[in-house]
Design an enzyme around this catalytic site. Structure first.
Site, PDB file in Angstrom:
ATOM      1  N   SER A 140      -6.571  -5.882  -7.345  1.00  0.00           N
ATOM      2  CA  SER A 140      -5.717  -6.468  -6.317  1.00  0.00           C
ATOM      3  C   SER A 140      -4.428  -5.668  -6.150  1.00  0.00           C
ATOM      4  O   SER A 140      -4.469  -4.485  -5.814  1.00  0.00           O
ATOM      5  CB  SER A 140      -5.445  -7.937  -6.665  1.00  0.00           C
ATOM      6  OG  SER A 140      -4.845  -8.623  -5.598  1.00  0.00           O
ATOM      7  N   GLU A 197     -13.671 -12.163   1.087  1.00  0.00           N
ATOM      8  CA  GLU A 197     -12.221 -12.137   0.875  1.00  0.00           C
ATOM      9  C   GLU A 197     -11.446 -11.689   2.115  1.00  0.00           C
ATOM     10  O   GLU A 197     -11.905 -10.856   2.901  1.00  0.00           O
ATOM     11  CB  GLU A 197     -11.861 -11.267  -0.313  1.00  0.00           C
ATOM     12  CG  GLU A 197     -12.291  -9.817  -0.268  1.00  0.00           C
ATOM     13  CD  GLU A 197     -11.755  -9.050  -1.477  1.00  0.00           C
ATOM     14  OE1 GLU A 197     -10.522  -9.048  -1.673  1.00  0.00           O
ATOM     15  OE2 GLU A 197     -12.573  -8.494  -2.234  1.00  0.00           O
ATOM     16  N   HIS A 201     -12.335 -12.533  -3.816  1.00  0.00           N
ATOM     17  CA  HIS A 201     -11.366 -11.543  -4.256  1.00  0.00           C
ATOM     18  C   HIS A 201     -11.434 -11.359  -5.776  1.00  0.00           C
ATOM     19  O   HIS A 201     -11.430 -12.325  -6.540  1.00  0.00           O
ATOM     20  CB  HIS A 201      -9.968 -12.019  -3.842  1.00  0.00           C
ATOM     21  CG  HIS A 201      -8.862 -11.071  -4.102  1.00  0.00           C
ATOM     22  ND1 HIS A 201      -8.768  -9.850  -3.473  1.00  0.00           N
ATOM     23  CD2 HIS A 201      -7.772 -11.163  -4.910  1.00  0.00           C
ATOM     24  CE1 HIS A 201      -7.668  -9.236  -3.882  1.00  0.00           C
ATOM     25  NE2 HIS A 201      -7.058 -10.003  -4.753  1.00  0.00           N
TER      26      HIS A 201
END
Length: 282
Positions: free
Chosen positions: A125, A219, A249
């Protein structure tokens, strides 16, 4: 900031998992920041590989410990150790504090004698964004590149211009566009969201090492991954993009998921191949 503190506590409770029994963790410092070092309980005498890991959490939450099971799993494919960095978090420390910390950590590893041909990066991320930005800034500073990098659901466009931010709204189980905008606002604190040092989809990626990008089709940030892969390809960077159907995600965090386990296995093998096939770092 009780709201942020509560979010950090919730994140830690949601994602922190026991480390594998064959991994020994210890605290250290790197680039002036706390870090978590992971070593096999029975180390290989010739183990010189080093994985530098940047955790996720939208630049606001998360820690080296919370997602340490990801680098610990990747480490099974390597001959050496992993270090996960606790870079400074927003809003207390806004952009560019986090990328400054990550570059300082990378530079210290090289200054300490780590062979860049035995060095790889990974992140999830926001940490995946920091991995790309770190490599681009290291290249600009004349530093050698690592052998490869793995990016799990990378944050790549803080302007939120990707179509999936709208198309996947309601499908993504974790985020809404409002959630993302709040996180990015805390991080940027007025800085330009389109700056290459913040949003690597707008950066020049020329000269970066081979990349493996993994994302889930459910996502909001799907297009961040897709467009980052396209940017890398346009800049002649060897890149592999994997999109897992109906996955959220950073789906690799789910330790009970066979899909996540298989993705982590592929990621570990990708790094090992670039470390041990005799190729020179880019």
């Amino acid at each position: 900031m009780p709201h942020v503190a509560e979010q950090r506590t919730q994140y830690a409770g949601l994602f922190t998992r026991p480390l594998p029994a064959d991994i020994d963790p210890s605290t250290t410092t790197l680039g002036g920041r706390p870090a978590l070092e992971l070593r096999p309980a029975t180390p290989d005498p010739a183990g010189e590989d080093l994985l530098l890991y940047f955790h996720g959490g939208g630049f606001v939450v998360g820690s080296a410990r919370a997602t340490a099971h990801l680098p610990a799993t990747l480490l099974r494919h390597l001959y050496g150790r992993a270090v996960s960095l606790d870079y400074r978090l927003a809003p207390e420390y806004a952009f560019p504090a986090a990328p400054d910390d990550c570059l300082a950590a990378y530079r210290e590893l090289l200054d300490s004698g780590v062979d860049p041909r035995r060095l790889v990066l990974a992140g999830d991320s926001a940490g995946a964004a920091l991995a790309v930005v770190t490599m681009a800034r290291a290249r600009d500073a004349g530093l050698p590149m690592p052998a490869a990098a793995v990016l799990f659901s990378p944050v790549a466009d803080l302007t939120l211009s990707g179509a999936s931010v709208r198309i996947k709204d309601g499908t993504d189980p974790f985020f809404t566009p409002t959630d993302l905008r709040w996180l990015y606002d805390q991080y940027l604190s007025g800085a330009d969201a389109a700056a290459p040092g913040a949003s690597p989809v707008f950066a020049d990626l020329t000269g970066l090492p081979p990349l493996l990008i993994q994302a889930g089709s459910s996502e909001l940030l799907l297009d961040d991954a897709v467009r980052l892969a396209g940017r890398a390809a346009a800049d002649e960077v060897p890149v592999t993009l994997e999109v897992a159907p109906r996955q959220p995600h950073v789906y690799q965090l789910d330790t009970a998921s066979a899909t996540a386990a298989a993705a982590l296995d592929r990621a570990g093998r990708f790094l090992a191949a670039r470390l041990h096939d005799g190729q020179e770092a880019a």
